[in-house]
Design a protein around this motif. Structure first.
Motif, PDB file in Angstrom:
ATOM      1  N   ALA A   1       0.838  -1.202   0.000  1.00 25.07           N
ATOM      2  CA  ALA A   1       0.000   0.000   0.000  1.00 25.07           C
ATOM      3  C   ALA A   1       0.871   1.249   0.000  1.00 25.07           C
ATOM      4  N   SER A   2       1.934   1.240   0.778  1.00 24.80           N
ATOM      5  CA  SER A   2       2.855   2.378   0.801  1.00 24.80           C
ATOM      6  C   SER A   2       3.517   2.573  -0.556  1.00 24.80           C
ATOM      7  N   GLN A   3       3.903   1.463  -1.178  1.00 25.73           N
ATOM      8  CA  GLN A   3       4.536   1.545  -2.501  1.00 25.73           C
ATOM      9  C   GLN A   3       3.555   2.098  -3.533  1.00 25.73           C
ATOM     10  N   LEU A   4       2.299   1.704  -3.427  1.00 27.56           N
ATOM     11  CA  LEU A   4       1.300   2.166  -4.391  1.00 27.56           C
ATOM     12  C   LEU A   4       0.972   3.647  -4.214  1.00 27.56           C
ATOM     13  N   GLU A   5       1.197   4.177  -3.028  1.00 27.14           N
ATOM     14  CA  GLU A   5       0.950   5.591  -2.786  1.00 27.14           C
ATOM     15  C   GLU A   5       2.025   6.481  -3.415  1.00 27.14           C
ATOM     16  N   ASP A   6       3.147   5.884  -3.787  1.00 22.99           N
ATOM     17  CA  ASP A   6       4.233   6.627  -4.421  1.00 22.99           C
ATOM     18  C   ASP A   6       3.817   7.021  -5.836  1.00 22.99           C
ATOM     19  N   GLU A   7       3.794   8.295  -6.099  1.00 20.71           N
ATOM     20  CA  GLU A   7       3.352   8.784  -7.405  1.00 20.71           C
ATOM     21  C   GLU A   7       4.328   8.424  -8.523  1.00 20.71           C
ATOM     22  N   GLU A   8       5.531   8.029  -8.168  1.00 19.83           N
ATOM     23  CA  GLU A   8       6.565   7.709  -9.159  1.00 19.83           C
ATOM     24  C   GLU A   8       6.541   6.245  -9.603  1.00 19.83           C
ATOM     25  N   ILE A   9       5.674   5.440  -9.029  1.00 17.33           N
ATOM     26  CA  ILE A   9       5.667   4.002  -9.347  1.00 17.33           C
ATOM     27  C   ILE A   9       5.196   3.776 -10.786  1.00 17.33           C
ATOM     28  N   ASP A  10       5.883   2.867 -11.444  1.00 15.97           N
ATOM     29  CA  ASP A  10       5.543   2.476 -12.805  1.00 15.97           C
ATOM     30  C   ASP A  10       4.179   1.784 -12.817  1.00 15.97           C
ATOM     31  N   LEU A  11       3.377   2.042 -13.825  1.00 25.48           N
ATOM     32  CA  LEU A  11       2.024   1.485 -13.891  1.00 25.48           C
ATOM     33  C   LEU A  11       2.036  -0.038 -13.884  1.00 25.48           C
ATOM     34  N   ASP A  12       2.934  -0.642 -14.654  1.00 24.41           N
ATOM     35  CA  ASP A  12       3.000  -2.114 -14.688  1.00 24.41           C
ATOM     36  C   ASP A  12       3.343  -2.683 -13.313  1.00 24.41           C
ATOM     37  N   LEU A  13       4.287  -2.042 -12.643  1.00 19.68           N
ATOM     38  CA  LEU A  13       4.663  -2.493 -11.310  1.00 19.68           C
ATOM     39  C   LEU A  13       3.515  -2.280 -10.332  1.00 19.68           C
ATOM     40  N   ALA A  14       2.816  -1.174 -10.473  1.00 21.34           N
ATOM     41  CA  ALA A  14       1.673  -0.893  -9.595  1.00 21.34           C
ATOM     42  C   ALA A  14       0.602  -1.963  -9.744  1.00 21.34           C
ATOM     43  N   ILE A  15       0.342  -2.369 -10.956  1.00 26.97           N
ATOM     44  CA  ILE A  15      -0.670  -3.407 -11.192  1.00 26.97           C
ATOM     45  C   ILE A  15      -0.219  -4.735 -10.589  1.00 26.97           C
ATOM     46  N   LYS A  16       1.055  -5.081 -10.772  1.00 28.65           N
ATOM     47  CA  LYS A  16       1.580  -6.323 -10.193  1.00 28.65           C
ATOM     48  C   LYS A  16       1.469  -6.299  -8.668  1.00 28.65           C
ATOM     49  N   LYS A  17       1.820  -5.167  -8.076  1.00 31.89           N
ATOM     50  CA  LYS A  17       1.745  -5.037  -6.619  1.00 31.89           C
ATOM     51  C   LYS A  17       0.297  -5.117  -6.142  1.00 31.89           C
ATOM     52  N   TYR A  18      -0.604  -4.509  -6.892  1.00 32.34           N
ATOM     53  CA  TYR A  18      -2.025  -4.550  -6.540  1.00 32.34           C
ATOM     54  C   TYR A  18      -2.541  -5.989  -6.553  1.00 32.34           C
ATOM     55  N   VAL A  19      -2.194  -6.726  -7.601  1.00 36.58           N
ATOM     56  CA  VAL A  19      -2.614  -8.128  -7.708  1.00 36.58           C
ATOM     57  C   VAL A  19      -2.030  -8.943  -6.551  1.00 36.58           C
ATOM     58  N   GLU A  20      -0.770  -8.686  -6.217  1.00 37.33           N
ATOM     59  CA  GLU A  20      -0.137  -9.381  -5.091  1.00 37.33           C
ATOM     60  C   GLU A  20      -0.877  -9.090  -3.787  1.00 37.33           C
ATOM     61  N   ALA A  21      -1.244  -7.831  -3.589  1.00 32.75           N
ATOM     62  CA  ALA A  21      -1.965  -7.451  -2.370  1.00 32.75           C
ATOM     63  C   ALA A  21      -3.338  -8.116  -2.303  1.00 32.75           C
ATOM     64  N   ILE A  22      -4.019  -8.204  -3.420  1.00 33.66           N
ATOM     65  CA  ILE A  22      -5.336  -8.854  -3.453  1.00 33.66           C
ATOM     66  C   ILE A  22      -5.202 -10.335  -3.105  1.00 33.66           C
ATOM     67  N   LYS A  23      -4.174 -10.991  -3.643  1.00 31.08           N
ATOM     68  CA  LYS A  23      -3.946 -12.402  -3.315  1.00 31.08           C
ATOM     69  C   LYS A  23      -3.672 -12.580  -1.825  1.00 31.08           C
ATOM     70  N   LEU A  24      -2.847 -11.700  -1.274  1.00 34.55           N
ATOM     71  CA  LEU A  24      -2.555 -11.767   0.158  1.00 34.55           C
ATOM     72  C   LEU A  24      -3.819 -11.543   0.979  1.00 34.55           C
ATOM     73  N   ALA A  25      -4.644 -10.588   0.566  1.00 33.69           N
ATOM     74  CA  ALA A  25      -5.885 -10.298   1.290  1.00 33.69           C
ATOM     75  C   ALA A  25      -6.807 -11.516   1.284  1.00 33.69           C
ATOM     76  N   LYS A  26      -6.894 -12.202   0.160  1.00 35.12           N
ATOM     77  CA  LYS A  26      -7.724 -13.407   0.075  1.00 35.12           C
ATOM     78  C   LYS A  26      -7.194 -14.499   0.997  1.00 35.12           C
ATOM     79  N   GLN A  27      -5.868 -14.638   1.057  1.00 38.20           N
ATOM     80  CA  GLN A  27      -5.258 -15.644   1.935  1.00 38.20           C
ATOM     81  C   GLN A  27      -5.529 -15.324   3.399  1.00 38.20           C
TER      82      GLN A  27
END
Length: 70
Positions: free
Chosen positions: A15-41
């Motif tokens: 979440a902290s990484q996603l708040e960074d305005e400098e994050i690459d869109l592809d990386l942001a999407i990967k991180k978002y998907v990772e967070a969703i998987k963790l939330a489901k677990q």
């Protein structure tokens, strides 16, 4: 099995990484998907614990009722 708190910590880091305005869109999407998987677990783990607690509570109630009867 990874501890629930470890997964929550990872989600907070993401979440902290996603708040960074400098994050690459592809990386942001990967991180978002990772967070969703963790939330489901985490959700699944918490549901298992809730079920175990319900069974233990029911067992405890039966023990108390049996002791009261005798």
């Amino acid at each position: 099995m990874v501890n629930i708190q470890v997964k929550i910590d990872k989600m907070e880091k993401i979440a902290s990484q996603l708040e960074d305005e400098e994050i690459d869109l592809d990386l942001a999407i990967k991180k978002y998907v990772e967070a969703i998987k963790l939330a489901k677990q985490v959700y699944a783990s918490l549901n298992k614990y809730e079920e175990k607690i319900a069974v233990l509570s029911k067992d405890a109630e039966q023990i108390v009722e049996e002791e009261v009867v005798y």
